[in-house]
Design an enzyme around this catalytic site. Sequence first.
Site, mmCIF file in Angstrom:
data_model
loop_
_atom_site.group_PDB
_atom_site.id
_atom_site.type_symbol
_atom_site.label_atom_id
_atom_site.label_comp_id
_atom_site.label_asym_id
_atom_site.label_seq_id
_atom_site.Cartn_x
_atom_site.Cartn_y
_atom_site.Cartn_z
ATOM 1 C CG LEU A 247 -3.605 15.801 -9.644
ATOM 2 C CD1 LEU A 247 -4.509 16.389 -8.526
ATOM 3 C CD2 LEU A 247 -2.443 16.687 -9.757
ATOM 4 C CG HIS A 248 1.293 10.806 -12.459
ATOM 5 N ND1 HIS A 248 0.942 11.732 -13.400
ATOM 6 C CD2 HIS A 248 2.255 10.376 -12.493
ATOM 7 C CE1 HIS A 248 1.949 11.983 -14.673
ATOM 8 N NE2 HIS A 248 2.577 11.185 -13.881
ATOM 9 N NE ARG A 249 4.820 14.388 -14.005
ATOM 10 C CZ ARG A 249 5.786 13.522 -14.563
ATOM 11 N NH1 ARG A 249 7.292 13.105 -14.422
ATOM 12 N NH2 ARG A 249 5.476 14.073 -16.598
#
Length: 382
Positions: free
Chosen positions: A219-221
């Site tokens: 997860l990074h958005r």
Amino acid sequence: MAKSSRPLQVLCVVGARPNFMKIAPIMRAINHERLGLSGKLLHTGQHYDAAMKASFFDQLNIPEPDVDLGVGSGSHAVQTAEIMKRFEPVLDELQPDAILVVGDVNSTIACALVAVKKAVPVIHVEAGLRSGDRTMPEEINRVLTDQISDLLFTTEKSAAANLEKEGIATDKIHFVGNVMIDTLRFNLTDAVPSKATIDTLLECGQQSDFSRGYGLVTLHRPANVDDPVVLERLLRVLAEVGTEVPLVFPVHPRTRQRIVDSGLDSLLAGTAFYMVPPLGYLEMLGMMKDARLVLTDSGGIQEETTALGVPCVTLRENTERPITVEQGTNTIAGTDPEKIRASVREILDNGGKSGRIPELWDGRAAERIAEIIRCKLEEQHQ
């Protein structure tokens, strides 16, 4: 114009982690002696630290950058402006025959803008991908870079349709395949076995039963990690999934900070949802290859799981890589807990989508790119 006696020079630009896997095969192909090209590498420093260099540049055998702009982090405006300021004098000094940019990060659009204003041809690798979501900074970078590029290389046929719809001349567009998959295929036999990575990262006393397999999470958005409500919703459903199959979560530093700042790290205490430090490329490749499923908001991982035949659940409402859904192993679940649960259940109960390898994802995209570049640049210099 008389043909120059020196090799035709291509200045290749990288700036952030997603670029590194794409540039490795391109640099190898451009610098192959049979082509008579000379490729130089410029690193803007958009993402840079010593651990990153060891895990990406060294593992992928990317040559030391000929130029490092050392830009560092900042807001989108500050970072883009700083790259442009530092890139211009380098371009004036090197005077390449073309610059090559990859993907959709700030370095891509910043360097392309400087080059086009100086009449230096711009080559864009991974052109034409569209999510249709202009709230994503990457979407803006993609659209603008394509508009000012002279040579556009696509990974899937739908990308050409997007470009033509936006008024790009068809003779500029070349369907060559996917350089990310070049890198994956080139390094697959060197991937670090998942058991070795798990044994290294997790204390034996804390491990779940990995004999039933595991899931991999990324997860990074900003849309997922910057909004505490969305982040909590995702972490709660992922912790729930962890009761069905252990989940390993190599956490981007920015994501980890958001989890801590939001007080959400306590949600994962005592669960089979393990936050671990970021992994090198070969470790991540091994973990992905052996996973029962991958849950991600990364575009590149959607492609890699399709190439590996590993079921993927995308935690976004859209994708700029539709071929991974239409032909590959990818399912779009968004951030709706019910859709995520249903997608995971389908995979755990029935194996998920089998998919197939898309056309030209054969490990030779970079070779096709280099050959076309050579032909086009020679035409310009005759």
